[in-house]
Scaffold this motif. Structure first.
Motif, PDB file in Angstrom:
ATOM      1  N   TYR A  45      28.790  35.433  43.537  1.00  0.00           N
ATOM      2  CA  TYR A  45      28.569  35.980  42.165  1.00  0.00           C
ATOM      3  C   TYR A  45      28.341  37.417  42.470  1.00  0.00           C
ATOM      4  N   GLU A  46      27.275  37.736  43.267  1.00  0.00           N
ATOM      5  CA  GLU A  46      26.991  39.231  43.293  1.00  0.00           C
ATOM      6  C   GLU A  46      28.094  40.172  43.904  1.00  0.00           C
ATOM      7  N   MET A  47      28.952  39.560  44.515  1.00  0.00           N
ATOM      8  CA  MET A  47      30.168  40.401  44.993  1.00  0.00           C
ATOM      9  C   MET A  47      31.141  40.612  43.891  1.00  0.00           C
ATOM     10  N   LEU A  48      31.188  39.595  42.779  1.00  0.00           N
ATOM     11  CA  LEU A  48      31.884  39.910  41.792  1.00  0.00           C
ATOM     12  C   LEU A  48      31.246  40.884  40.763  1.00  0.00           C
ATOM     13  N   LYS A  49      29.977  40.803  40.648  1.00  0.00           N
ATOM     14  CA  LYS A  49      29.288  41.588  39.834  1.00  0.00           C
ATOM     15  C   LYS A  49      29.264  43.159  40.348  1.00  0.00           C
ATOM     16  N   LYS A  50      29.306  43.334  41.759  1.00  0.00           N
ATOM     17  CA  LYS A  50      29.390  44.647  42.205  1.00  0.00           C
ATOM     18  C   LYS A  50      30.709  45.307  42.114  1.00  0.00           C
ATOM     19  N   GLU A  51      31.825  44.545  41.958  1.00  0.00           N
ATOM     20  CA  GLU A  51      32.969  44.801  41.718  1.00  0.00           C
ATOM     21  C   GLU A  51      33.273  44.973  40.278  1.00  0.00           C
ATOM     22  N   ASN A  52      32.264  44.626  39.426  1.00  0.00           N
ATOM     23  CA  ASN A  52      32.459  44.921  37.956  1.00  0.00           C
ATOM     24  C   ASN A  52      33.487  43.878  37.428  1.00  0.00           C
ATOM     25  N   VAL A  53      33.635  42.950  37.940  1.00  0.00           N
ATOM     26  CA  VAL A  53      34.609  41.754  37.511  1.00  0.00           C
ATOM     27  C   VAL A  53      34.027  41.154  36.245  1.00  0.00           C
ATOM     28  N   LYS A  54      35.007  41.106  35.364  1.00  0.00           N
ATOM     29  CA  LYS A  54      34.552  40.449  34.131  1.00  0.00           C
ATOM     30  C   LYS A  54      35.310  39.152  33.710  1.00  0.00           C
ATOM     31  N   VAL A  55      36.373  39.245  34.100  1.00  0.00           N
ATOM     32  CA  VAL A  55      37.476  37.918  33.970  1.00  0.00           C
ATOM     33  C   VAL A  55      38.013  37.880  35.528  1.00  0.00           C
ATOM     34  N   ILE A  56      38.227  36.690  36.168  1.00  0.00           N
ATOM     35  CA  ILE A  56      38.932  36.281  37.174  1.00  0.00           C
ATOM     36  C   ILE A  56      39.539  35.094  37.132  1.00  0.00           C
ATOM     37  N   ASP A  57      40.859  35.076  37.548  1.00  0.00           N
ATOM     38  CA  ASP A  57      41.572  33.922  37.566  1.00  0.00           C
ATOM     39  C   ASP A  57      41.058  32.809  38.528  1.00  0.00           C
ATOM     40  N   LYS A  58      41.232  31.479  38.156  1.00  0.00           N
ATOM     41  CA  LYS A  58      40.607  30.508  38.970  1.00  0.00           C
ATOM     42  C   LYS A  58      41.230  30.530  40.350  1.00  0.00           C
ATOM     43  N   THR A  59      42.668  30.855  40.511  1.00  0.00           N
ATOM     44  CA  THR A  59      43.377  30.933  41.924  1.00  0.00           C
ATOM     45  C   THR A  59      42.763  32.206  42.471  1.00  0.00           C
ATOM     46  N   ASP A  60      42.436  33.109  41.997  1.00  0.00           N
ATOM     47  CA  ASP A  60      41.839  34.229  42.797  1.00  0.00           C
ATOM     48  C   ASP A  60      40.493  34.017  43.297  1.00  0.00           C
ATOM     49  N   LEU A  61      39.652  33.367  42.496  1.00  0.00           N
ATOM     50  CA  LEU A  61      38.288  33.067  42.932  1.00  0.00           C
ATOM     51  C   LEU A  61      38.434  31.876  44.266  1.00  0.00           C
ATOM     52  N   ARG A  62      39.436  31.013  43.900  1.00  0.00           N
ATOM     53  CA  ARG A  62      39.548  30.197  45.192  1.00  0.00           C
ATOM     54  C   ARG A  62      39.947  30.925  46.336  1.00  0.00           C
ATOM     55  N   ARG A  63      40.636  31.886  46.260  1.00  0.00           N
ATOM     56  CA  ARG A  63      41.073  32.520  47.381  1.00  0.00           C
ATOM     57  C   ARG A  63      39.891  33.432  47.857  1.00  0.00           C
ATOM     58  N   ARG A  64      38.872  33.941  47.226  1.00  0.00           N
ATOM     59  CA  ARG A  64      37.900  34.665  47.484  1.00  0.00           C
ATOM     60  C   ARG A  64      36.841  33.965  48.077  1.00  0.00           C
ATOM     61  N   VAL A  65      36.700  32.655  47.702  1.00  0.00           N
ATOM     62  CA  VAL A  65      35.543  31.777  48.525  1.00  0.00           C
ATOM     63  C   VAL A  65      36.254  31.316  49.629  1.00  0.00           C
ATOM     64  N   TYR A  66      37.414  31.161  49.836  1.00  0.00           N
ATOM     65  CA  TYR A  66      38.178  30.600  51.020  1.00  0.00           C
ATOM     66  C   TYR A  66      38.005  31.650  52.177  1.00  0.00           C
ATOM     67  N   TYR A  67      38.237  33.027  51.751  1.00  0.00           N
ATOM     68  CA  TYR A  67      38.307  33.854  52.828  1.00  0.00           C
ATOM     69  C   TYR A  67      36.744  34.380  53.288  1.00  0.00           C
ATOM     70  N   TYR A  68      35.880  34.074  52.175  1.00  0.00           N
ATOM     71  CA  TYR A  68      34.379  34.518  52.420  1.00  0.00           C
ATOM     72  C   TYR A  68      33.984  33.346  53.186  1.00  0.00           C
ATOM     73  N   LEU A  69      34.334  32.063  53.338  1.00  0.00           N
ATOM     74  CA  LEU A  69      33.803  31.134  54.087  1.00  0.00           C
ATOM     75  C   LEU A  69      34.561  31.227  55.600  1.00  0.00           C
ATOM     76  N   ILE A  70      35.718  31.705  55.553  1.00  0.00           N
ATOM     77  CA  ILE A  70      36.267  31.978  56.981  1.00  0.00           C
ATOM     78  C   ILE A  70      35.694  33.160  57.588  1.00  0.00           C
ATOM     79  N   SER A  71      35.017  34.042  57.001  1.00  0.00           N
ATOM     80  CA  SER A  71      34.466  35.591  57.305  1.00  0.00           C
ATOM     81  C   SER A  71      32.899  34.804  57.827  1.00  0.00           C
TER      82      SER A  71
END
Length: 309
Positions: A45-71
Motif C-alpha cells: 500500500y505504501e509503495m503504491l501511495k509513494k508512486e501516486n497510484v490512484k487506479v491499479i489493474d488487478k493483474t498488475d497488483l498481483r504481479r507487484r505482490v508476487y515480485y515483492y514476495l520474491i524480493s
C-alpha cells in the motif's frame, strides 16, 4: 474491513477500493503468519501511495505482490499466492470436507473459507433438511433419521446394519449435494461443502475425478478425544450432547468406515486435533491439487501473471 478509498483496484468488470485486510488474508492463505502478511500488505500500500497510484489493474497488483514476495525471499509463498489468486479469480473450485459427527467438519470448512475468501459454505445437514421438504418419509424413511440412527428403519435386520443405514441415509442427501456441485461448476462459483453425508464410496466417479473438486476427509483417531468434542460442543450450542453420546459407538463405526473408504479411493485423510494445524494441512492438499489443475492446462508462472482476473 480495512478499505482505503484513495486507491482503486480494477478488475475486468468491476472496481473496488484497495484493502490491506483482503490482501493480508490472501497472503495468510499462501502460508504467511498474519502479522507478516499484514506488514507486507501495508508495504504494498505504501509503495503504491509513494508512486501516486490512484487506479491499479488487478493483474498488475498481483504481479507487484508476487515480485515483492520474491524480493523478500518468500519464494514458496509467492508461488502459492499466485496460484490462489489466479485460480480463485477465474476458476470454480468445490472443496468437500467430510467426516463423522463430531470431528469438526463445520469448523474447518469455515476456517478454510475465511482463509481463501470463499463466501459460500454449505452443510450437508442443510441440504438434508431441504430434501425432507420434498421427499416423504414413506418414500425414503432413512432420510428422516440421523446418520447414526438410520439403521432403525431398515426393513431387514441386515448384517452390518449400522453402516447400511448410514449409507442409505447419505445416498438421498448426496443427490442434493451433487446438484449443488453441478450448479457451482456450471456457474463458475467456488463453494465449500461439509458434513457427514460426503461418503467417498457413494459420490460418483465423475466428481472424484474432476480436477475442480477437492475432497478431504477429517477424523479423530482417539476415541476419548472424539467423545470430549461432543461435551465441548454442547457447552456452546443447542445440539443434544446426550443423544450423540448415546450413539457414540455407532458414530465411531461411521468414522472408521469414512477413513477406510477414503483411503481406498485415494482421498486424503487429515486428523483434526489442533484447528490451525488441520487448516494448514488442508490448504497444502488443496494447493497441490490446484497445481495439478494448472499443469494440466499447461500454464507457466508467467502465464498466470499475465492472465486477466
Amino acid at each position: 474491513m480495512d478499505l482505503q478509498n484513495d486507491i482503486v483496484v480494477r478488475g475486468k468488470s468491476y472496481e473496488m477500493p484497495f484493502s490491506k485486510g483482503v490482501l493480508a488474508r490472501s497472503l495468510t492463505a499462501a502460508g504467511l503468519k498474519p502479522s507478516i502478511a499484514y506488514r507486507i500488505a501495508w508495504d504494498i500500500y505504501e509503495m503504491l501511495k509513494k508512486e501516486n497510484v490512484k487506479v491499479i489493474d488487478k493483474t498488475d497488483l498481483r504481479r507487484r505482490v508476487y515480485y515483492y514476495l520474491i524480493s523478500k525471499n518468500y519464494d514458496e509463498v509467492a508461488k502459492k499466492y499466485l496460484l490462489w489468486r489466479m485460480v480463485l479469480g477465474r476458476r470454480p473450485i468445490v472443496i468437500l470436507i467430510g467426516g463423522a459427527s463430531g470431528v469438526g467438519t463445520s469448523t474447518i470448512a469455515f476456517e478454510i473459507a475465511s482463509r481463501l475468501g470463499i463466501s459460500s459454505v454449505i452443510g450437508t445437514d442443510s441440504i438434508r433438511e431441504v430434501m425432507r421438504k420434498v421427499i416423504s418419509r414413506e418414500l425414503i424413511p432413512t432420510l428422516y433419521e440421523s446418520s447414526y440412527t438410520a439403521w432403525r428403519v431398515l426393513r431387514d435386520d441386515e448384517e452390518n446394519k449400522y453402516i447400511k443405514g448410514f449409507e442409505r441415509h447419505s445416498e438421498a442427501v448426496l443427490t442434493g449435494v451433487e446438484g449443488v456441485i453441478d450448479r457451482c461448476l456450471v456457474e463458475g462459483q467456488s463453494v465449500i461443502l461439509e458434513g457427514t453425508h460426503l461418503v467417498p464410496t457413494l459420490l460418483k466417479d465423475k466428481y472424484l475425478e474432476n480436477a475442480h473438486v477437492i475432497f478431504i476427509v477429517l477424523t479423530i483417531y482417539n476415541e476419548k478425544l472424539h467423545k470430549m468434542r461432543f461435551y465441548a460442543r454442547g457447552r456452546v450450542s443447542s445440539r443434544p450432547t446426550e443423544r450423540y453420546l448415546k450413539h457414540f459407538k455407532i458414530i465411531r463405526l461411521i468414522n472408521d468406515y469414512m477413513v477406510e473408504t477414503a483411503k481406498k479411493r485415494g482421498i486424503p485423510v487429515v486428523e483434526n486435533i489442533k484447528i490451525s494445524e488441520t487448516v494448514e494441512k488442508c490448504l497444502n492438499i488443496i494447493t497441490e491439487r490446484l497445481k495439478t489443475m494448472i499443469e494440466l492446462e499447461g500454464l507457466s508462472e508467467e502465464d498466470m501473471l499475465e492472465e486477466e482476473a
